[in-house]
Each structure stands twice: as C-alpha cells, then as structure tokens.
Design a protein around this motif. Structure first.
Motif, PDB file in Angstrom:
ATOM      1  N   TRP A  58       0.846  -1.200   0.000  1.00  0.00           N
ATOM      2  CA  TRP A  58       0.000   0.000   0.000  1.00  0.00           C
ATOM      3  C   TRP A  58       0.880   1.248   0.000  1.00  0.00           C
ATOM      4  O   TRP A  58       1.386   1.686   1.022  1.00  0.00           O
ATOM      5  CB  TRP A  58      -0.929  -0.002   1.214  1.00  0.00           C
ATOM      6  CG  TRP A  58      -2.044  -0.994   1.068  1.00  0.00           C
ATOM      7  CD1 TRP A  58      -2.089  -2.251   1.576  1.00  0.00           C
ATOM      8  CD2 TRP A  58      -3.241  -0.796   0.340  1.00  0.00           C
ATOM      9  NE1 TRP A  58      -3.257  -2.850   1.208  1.00  0.00           N
ATOM     10  CE2 TRP A  58      -3.996  -1.986   0.449  1.00  0.00           C
ATOM     11  CE3 TRP A  58      -3.771   0.255  -0.410  1.00  0.00           C
ATOM     12  CZ2 TRP A  58      -5.230  -2.149  -0.149  1.00  0.00           C
ATOM     13  CZ3 TRP A  58      -5.008   0.092  -0.998  1.00  0.00           C
ATOM     14  CH2 TRP A  58      -5.728  -1.088  -0.871  1.00  0.00           C
ATOM     15  N   ARG A 114      -5.923   6.813  -3.729  1.00  0.00           N
ATOM     16  CA  ARG A 114      -6.890   6.366  -4.737  1.00  0.00           C
ATOM     17  C   ARG A 114      -8.021   5.586  -4.064  1.00  0.00           C
ATOM     18  O   ARG A 114      -9.196   5.745  -4.407  1.00  0.00           O
ATOM     19  CB  ARG A 114      -6.192   5.495  -5.775  1.00  0.00           C
ATOM     20  CG  ARG A 114      -7.120   5.112  -6.904  1.00  0.00           C
ATOM     21  CD  ARG A 114      -6.372   4.610  -8.104  1.00  0.00           C
ATOM     22  NE  ARG A 114      -7.313   4.316  -9.178  1.00  0.00           N
ATOM     23  CZ  ARG A 114      -7.206   3.321 -10.012  1.00  0.00           C
ATOM     24  NH1 ARG A 114      -6.153   2.525  -9.935  1.00  0.00           N
ATOM     25  NH2 ARG A 114      -8.110   3.114 -10.943  1.00  0.00           N
ATOM     26  N   LEU A 115      -7.672   4.738  -3.072  1.00  0.00           N
ATOM     27  CA  LEU A 115      -8.686   3.998  -2.326  1.00  0.00           C
ATOM     28  C   LEU A 115      -9.634   4.969  -1.628  1.00  0.00           C
ATOM     29  O   LEU A 115     -10.852   4.825  -1.707  1.00  0.00           O
ATOM     30  CB  LEU A 115      -8.033   3.063  -1.305  1.00  0.00           C
ATOM     31  CG  LEU A 115      -8.974   2.403  -0.286  1.00  0.00           C
ATOM     32  CD1 LEU A 115      -9.963   1.476  -0.978  1.00  0.00           C
ATOM     33  CD2 LEU A 115      -8.184   1.633   0.754  1.00  0.00           C
ATOM     34  N   ARG A 116      -9.069   5.988  -0.965  1.00  0.00           N
ATOM     35  CA  ARG A 116      -9.917   6.976  -0.272  1.00  0.00           C
ATOM     36  C   ARG A 116     -10.848   7.699  -1.250  1.00  0.00           C
ATOM     37  O   ARG A 116     -12.012   7.926  -0.942  1.00  0.00           O
ATOM     38  CB  ARG A 116      -9.051   7.994   0.463  1.00  0.00           C
ATOM     39  CG  ARG A 116      -8.356   7.466   1.691  1.00  0.00           C
ATOM     40  CD  ARG A 116      -7.527   8.576   2.354  1.00  0.00           C
ATOM     41  NE  ARG A 116      -6.695   8.099   3.413  1.00  0.00           N
ATOM     42  CZ  ARG A 116      -7.067   8.038   4.691  1.00  0.00           C
ATOM     43  NH1 ARG A 116      -8.266   8.413   5.035  1.00  0.00           N
ATOM     44  NH2 ARG A 116      -6.230   7.593   5.604  1.00  0.00           N
ATOM     45  N   TRP A 133     -13.558   5.306  -2.488  1.00  0.00           N
ATOM     46  CA  TRP A 133     -14.456   5.049  -1.354  1.00  0.00           C
ATOM     47  C   TRP A 133     -15.407   6.223  -1.163  1.00  0.00           C
ATOM     48  O   TRP A 133     -16.600   6.037  -0.948  1.00  0.00           O
ATOM     49  CB  TRP A 133     -13.612   4.809  -0.093  1.00  0.00           C
ATOM     50  CG  TRP A 133     -14.402   4.336   1.085  1.00  0.00           C
ATOM     51  CD1 TRP A 133     -14.996   5.109   2.027  1.00  0.00           C
ATOM     52  CD2 TRP A 133     -14.669   2.989   1.445  1.00  0.00           C
ATOM     53  NE1 TRP A 133     -15.616   4.324   2.959  1.00  0.00           N
ATOM     54  CE2 TRP A 133     -15.424   3.008   2.618  1.00  0.00           C
ATOM     55  CE3 TRP A 133     -14.328   1.757   0.893  1.00  0.00           C
ATOM     56  CZ2 TRP A 133     -15.866   1.855   3.268  1.00  0.00           C
ATOM     57  CZ3 TRP A 133     -14.761   0.602   1.530  1.00  0.00           C
ATOM     58  CH2 TRP A 133     -15.527   0.659   2.701  1.00  0.00           C
ATOM     59  N   THR A 160     -16.916  -2.237  -2.800  1.00  0.00           N
ATOM     60  CA  THR A 160     -15.570  -2.752  -2.565  1.00  0.00           C
ATOM     61  C   THR A 160     -15.099  -3.606  -3.732  1.00  0.00           C
ATOM     62  O   THR A 160     -13.921  -3.583  -4.088  1.00  0.00           O
ATOM     63  CB  THR A 160     -15.521  -3.562  -1.262  1.00  0.00           C
ATOM     64  OG1 THR A 160     -16.535  -4.573  -1.303  1.00  0.00           O
ATOM     65  CG2 THR A 160     -15.739  -2.675  -0.052  1.00  0.00           C
ATOM     66  N   ILE A 176     -14.046  -1.141  -6.490  1.00  0.00           N
ATOM     67  CA  ILE A 176     -12.758  -0.519  -6.143  1.00  0.00           C
ATOM     68  C   ILE A 176     -11.631  -1.513  -6.399  1.00  0.00           C
ATOM     69  O   ILE A 176     -10.592  -1.168  -6.968  1.00  0.00           O
ATOM     70  CB  ILE A 176     -12.752  -0.034  -4.677  1.00  0.00           C
ATOM     71  CG1 ILE A 176     -13.765   1.101  -4.491  1.00  0.00           C
ATOM     72  CG2 ILE A 176     -11.349   0.419  -4.253  1.00  0.00           C
ATOM     73  CD1 ILE A 176     -14.001   1.494  -3.044  1.00  0.00           C
ATOM     74  N   GLY A 177     -11.839  -2.775  -5.993  1.00  0.00           N
ATOM     75  CA  GLY A 177     -10.828  -3.802  -6.218  1.00  0.00           C
ATOM     76  C   GLY A 177     -10.550  -3.996  -7.698  1.00  0.00           C
ATOM     77  O   GLY A 177      -9.388  -4.119  -8.104  1.00  0.00           O
ATOM     78  N   MET A 196      -8.528  -1.049  -9.012  1.00  0.00           N
ATOM     79  CA  MET A 196      -7.163  -0.979  -8.499  1.00  0.00           C
ATOM     80  C   MET A 196      -6.361  -2.243  -8.803  1.00  0.00           C
ATOM     81  O   MET A 196      -5.155  -2.287  -8.530  1.00  0.00           O
ATOM     82  CB  MET A 196      -7.178  -0.724  -6.992  1.00  0.00           C
ATOM     83  CG  MET A 196      -7.752   0.649  -6.628  1.00  0.00           C
ATOM     84  SD  MET A 196      -7.680   0.987  -4.860  1.00  0.00           S
ATOM     85  CE  MET A 196      -5.924   1.158  -4.621  1.00  0.00           C
ATOM     86  N   VAL A 247      -9.406  -4.577  -0.269  1.00  0.00           N
ATOM     87  CA  VAL A 247     -10.038  -3.258  -0.123  1.00  0.00           C
ATOM     88  C   VAL A 247     -10.737  -3.156   1.217  1.00  0.00           C
ATOM     89  O   VAL A 247     -10.594  -2.170   1.947  1.00  0.00           O
ATOM     90  CB  VAL A 247     -11.034  -3.007  -1.279  1.00  0.00           C
ATOM     91  CG1 VAL A 247     -11.838  -1.738  -1.044  1.00  0.00           C
ATOM     92  CG2 VAL A 247     -10.319  -2.959  -2.612  1.00  0.00           C
ATOM     93  N   LYS A 264      -8.126  -2.901   4.123  1.00  0.00           N
ATOM     94  CA  LYS A 264      -7.434  -1.613   4.217  1.00  0.00           C
ATOM     95  C   LYS A 264      -8.404  -0.513   4.630  1.00  0.00           C
ATOM     96  O   LYS A 264      -8.044   0.380   5.419  1.00  0.00           O
ATOM     97  CB  LYS A 264      -6.766  -1.270   2.871  1.00  0.00           C
ATOM     98  CG  LYS A 264      -5.849  -0.073   2.954  1.00  0.00           C
ATOM     99  CD  LYS A 264      -4.713  -0.329   3.930  1.00  0.00           C
ATOM    100  CE  LYS A 264      -3.739   0.817   3.978  1.00  0.00           C
ATOM    101  NZ  LYS A 264      -2.660   0.602   4.940  1.00  0.00           N
ATOM    102  N   ALA A 265      -9.646  -0.546   4.122  1.00  0.00           N
ATOM    103  CA  ALA A 265     -10.645   0.460   4.509  1.00  0.00           C
ATOM    104  C   ALA A 265     -10.900   0.382   6.009  1.00  0.00           C
ATOM    105  O   ALA A 265     -11.046   1.404   6.681  1.00  0.00           O
ATOM    106  CB  ALA A 265     -11.937   0.242   3.725  1.00  0.00           C
TER     107      ALA A 265
END
Length: 170
Positions: free
Chosen positions: A3, A10-12, A15, A21, A24-25, A28, A35, A38-39
């Motif tokens: 990470w 990018r995840l934030r 989200w 999820t 997002i996966g 990414m 996901v 980490k969230a």
C-alpha cells in the motif's frame, strides 16, 4: 499488496465516490477483501449496506394475503346441552351465535402402497434389475452368497477391493 501513499489516496477517493468494494478492487487490480481490510484499518466511514439501500429504494409491496385458519367444528356429543328454555323448542335469542352443524368427514382413504415384485428372502440375491416403479422392475433372486445380500455374480460387482479401484482409475 504493497500500500503506497498513491494507492491509499486512490482507495480513499473511490471510497468517497461510493463505489462498492468489488468495484474498487477491480479498478485498483486487487481483491475485494484487500479493499475491505485496508478500509477498515484506515477507519474509512461505513456506508449503508446495499441490501438495506435496495429495501429503502423499492416501493412498499403489499403484504402477502393470508388465508383464514380452518376452524374446528365440535361434534354434537361435545356441545353443551341447551338451556331449559331452548330445549322445549323456544326460539333462540338473537344475540347468541348459531353453531353450524358438524361437517361429516370422509372416511380415511387407504394409503397407496407400492409393492415391488419381489424383495427376496434372506437366502436370495436382492440386486435390483430394471428401473424402480416400472412393471419390469424385479430383484435377481438367485441364491445369495452366505453372509451377503447378493449372489456370487452381483457380489463381485458390489464388493470391489480399494486396490482394484485404484488400478481401474489409472
């Protein structure tokens, strides 16, 4: 997954946009579980469940129609005796409920018993031949091998050593 600061940003962002999820996966190139994990570690705000969200968005559906329960009818022998004023043929009061006469019940029907042509005895082979339920169905009925339910021929098919099975598979 390593990470990096860019991956976390990018995840934030994804989200915050409200993507699932799984989405997002996919975007990414990581698993949905990565996901979610980490969230959770980043303490990202929880979002409403998609199941609950769908239930709120759908219009209210009418409740399923319920059928009334059958009411048990008492037989004449279990009904209380009428008061003396009614026993002599006096008219019933209007506020008392009328008890319907008991409904006669049909006699019980015998159960359908499917009998097979011959199950065999303790000394005959009970290897099934044919399709159950068809007129051709029967059991072998040859002399059974002592201590086994089948004749010698069918016992050879039914009882196979594990070693023999391994050789057949190869």
């Amino acid at each position: 997954m390593d990470w990096t600061a860019e991956a976390i940003e990018r995840l934030r962002a994804l989200w915050a946009e409200g993507h699932s999820t799984a989405e997002i996966g996919r975007r990414m190139g990581i698993s949905k579980n990565a996901v979610v994990g980490k969230a959770h570690r980043l303490n990202l705000p929880a979002r409403p469940s998609p199941i609950r969200r769908e239930a709120v968005e759908r219009p209210a559906q009418p409740a399923p129609m319920r059928l009334p329960r059958p009411v048990a009818v008492a037989s004449r022998s279990t009904l209380p005796a009428p008061p003396a004023s009614q026993a002599a043929g006096a008219p019933q009061a209007a506020n008392q409920p009328q008890v319907p006469p008991p409904v006669p019940m049909a006699p019980p029907q015998p159960a359908v018993v499917r009998s097979f042509p011959r199950f065999g005895s303790a000394r005959s082979c009970c290897w099934p031949i044919g399709e159950p339920g068809t007129p051709d169905f029967r059991f072998c009925s040859a002399e059974a091998t002592p201590g086994k339910p089948y004749c010698t021929q069918h016992a050879a098919v039914a009882y196979v050593k594990a070693r023999d099975r391994r050789e057949d598979a190869a």
